[in-house]
Design a protein around this motif. Structure first.
Motif: not given
Lengths: 245, 233
Positions: B33-34, B156-165, B187-189
């Motif tokens: 998600l960009i 079942d669903i993994l959401l990640l918000d800015e994981p590499s910041s 879903i990786i934002a």
């Protein structure tokens, strides 16, 4: 700090959390009730032993210096018994000297006991133990979260101070200085509120419904009970001895 | 698995954060998600978890509608969200307690909770960290603890918000390798398009609360499209 109480492995740290609190309470209560110097001195010896068992790092010099002002001022505030020294308007009496000796012995003993208790586990572990002994859930939760986020806020405060310094700010007691500090404190407050919102969201995301759950307490073993029993007996003995004297 | 239909979301101050967002994800999809800052990525993730309440019948995750209070209570068992700032998520004193927080809220017994904590920490290569004080960890370790806290709930669903910041290159590489091994829908934002390219198969580009483009990972080669929406690779 004069007595460093960072948690570290020790005999005391291996004891069950509730038993640690149950053992500390009667001892602290007894210490606050003692009025005679000999039971107080004995209590200090015992507290020192507990501090050694708890691997508490004591900085004696700092401790003595921090207590010195009280030790120097307090004897002049009590007029009781034979007058030892008098210069208007100050009077030093035997009762005053004895009062300060007992006071210092008791204070030192309480400080060592509390430090040994705190050094035996991180604060939240004591809060959990207190909760299992009946501390209200909400209060326990607030204490734990406060302990956790006070460090985050401290880091934010340090960052903001650094940001001020690199922009040439020097804290002086003038209008500009007071205004800037006010803005910084306001900023920390607003950030703290925003963070609280996000923490709440993160907790709800992990199924938090207002009920704080935790893993079951570890089993209470014989040494834990023995420690509580010994503490109760020592506390009773100290009070009894004090009453007789 | 995830069905979003014409989702609008307005904050109490009247700001329209999401405007007619629609997309669909199947089980096992890896979606990046960009979008630029303020595009509505975090708001969308919070709506998917039910933390922000979306309008009824606009979102279905694992067959659950976050607008329905009964469904919302069971969503944490199916959808896990890793927050951008780990300090928001890791609030317990020790790593073990923090990872156990979610499973305990699911009502699992002690044995199962301890097993899940051990497994989750092993997955993120933090075995033996159970008694470590959470705020003494490095940013990379905190990030992994935050992920472990979600993995322990086995969503079942993994959401990640800015994981590499705020991760250094080694921490970022470790995270990418970890994300590649994790099962389930993700879903990786993120603004980190290089990471998205390595970990995702599909991309959703958001801007100003709307879905600007949806496509395969090849969409990240479209320099003009990215630049038009304030991104670059």
């Amino acid at each position: 700090m004069a007595v460093e109480s960072t948690s570290r492995p020790s005999w005391l740290a291996r004891r069950e959390g509730r038993c640690r609190l149950l053992a500390a309470l009667p001892l602290l209560m007894a210490l606050s009730l003692i009025r005679d110097w000999l039971p107080a001195l004995t209590a200090l010896g015992l507290a020192l032993l507990v501090a050694i068992l708890g691997k508490v790092h004591i900085r004696w010099r700092g401790l003595i210096f921090s207590m010195l002002p009280v030790a120097l001022l307090l004897p002049w505030t009590v007029r009781h018994g034979e007058i030892l020294f008098e210069t208007s308007p100050l009077t030093l009496t035997e009762g005053g000297v004895m009062f300060v000796i007992v006071f210092m012995l008791k204070t030192l003993a309480i400080l060592l006991l509390v430090s040994a208790l705190l050094a035996s586990a991180p604060l939240p572990a004591h809060v959990v133990a207190a909760r299992r002994l009946g501390l209200p859930n909400l209060f326990a939760h607030l204490l734990t979260l406060t302990w956790r986020y006070v460090f985050v806020l401290r880091e934010e405060w340090a960052r903001l101070r650094l940001a001020l310094r690199v922009r040439g700010f020097r804290n002086r007691m003038n209008r500009h200085g007071r205004q800037t500090i006010g803005h910084v404190l306001g900023s920390i407050l607003v950030r703290g509120h925003a963070r609280a919102e996000r923490v709440g969201q993160a907790m709800r995301c992990r199924g938090f419904d207002g009920q704080y759950r935790e893993l079951a307490a570890s089993a209470v073993k014989t040494p834990d009970w023995a420690m509580v029993l010994a503490a109760v007996m020592i506390a009773g003995g100290l009070i009894g001895w004090d009453v007789i004297r | 698995m995830i069905d979003v239909r014409e989702l609008n979301f307005k904050y109490p101050d009247g700001r329209l954060a999401l405007n007619g967002v629609s997309f669909h994800a199947e089980a096992g999809d890896r979606i990046g998600l960009i979008g630029p800052n303020g595009a509505g990525k975090t708001t969308l993730l919070l709506c998917l978890t039910g933390v922000l309440e979306p309008p009824a019948n606009t979102i279905f995750v694992a067959g659950l509608d976050p607008a329905n209070p009964t469904h919302r209570r069971v969503i944490p068992a199916h959808v896990g969200l890793v927050f951008q700032n780990c300090d928001d998520q890791i609030f317990s004193a020790t790593v073990g307690e923090d990872v156990a927080f979610g499973p305990l809220n699911l009502g699992l017994n002690d044995t199962e909770v301890r097993q899940r904590v051990a497994e989750a920490l092993a997955t993120v290569n933090l075995t033996g960290f159970e008694d470590r004080v959470a705020f003494h960890l490095s940013e990379g370790e905190k990030r992994r603890v935050a992920i472990a806290g979600i993995l322990a709930m086995r969503p079942d669903i993994l959401l990640l918000d800015e994981p590499s910041s705020s991760l250094d290159p080694r921490g970022r590489r470790g995270l990418i390798n970890l994300l590649k091994t994790l099962p389930g829908t993700q879903i990786i934002a993120s603004h980190d398009l290089a990471m998205i390219r390595e970990t995702c198969s599909r991309v959703i580009l958001m801007d100003a609360g709307q879905v600007a483009a949806v496509g395969s990972i090849e969409m990240l080669r479209d320099k003009e499209l990215l630049e038009r929406h304030g991104l670059e690779i």
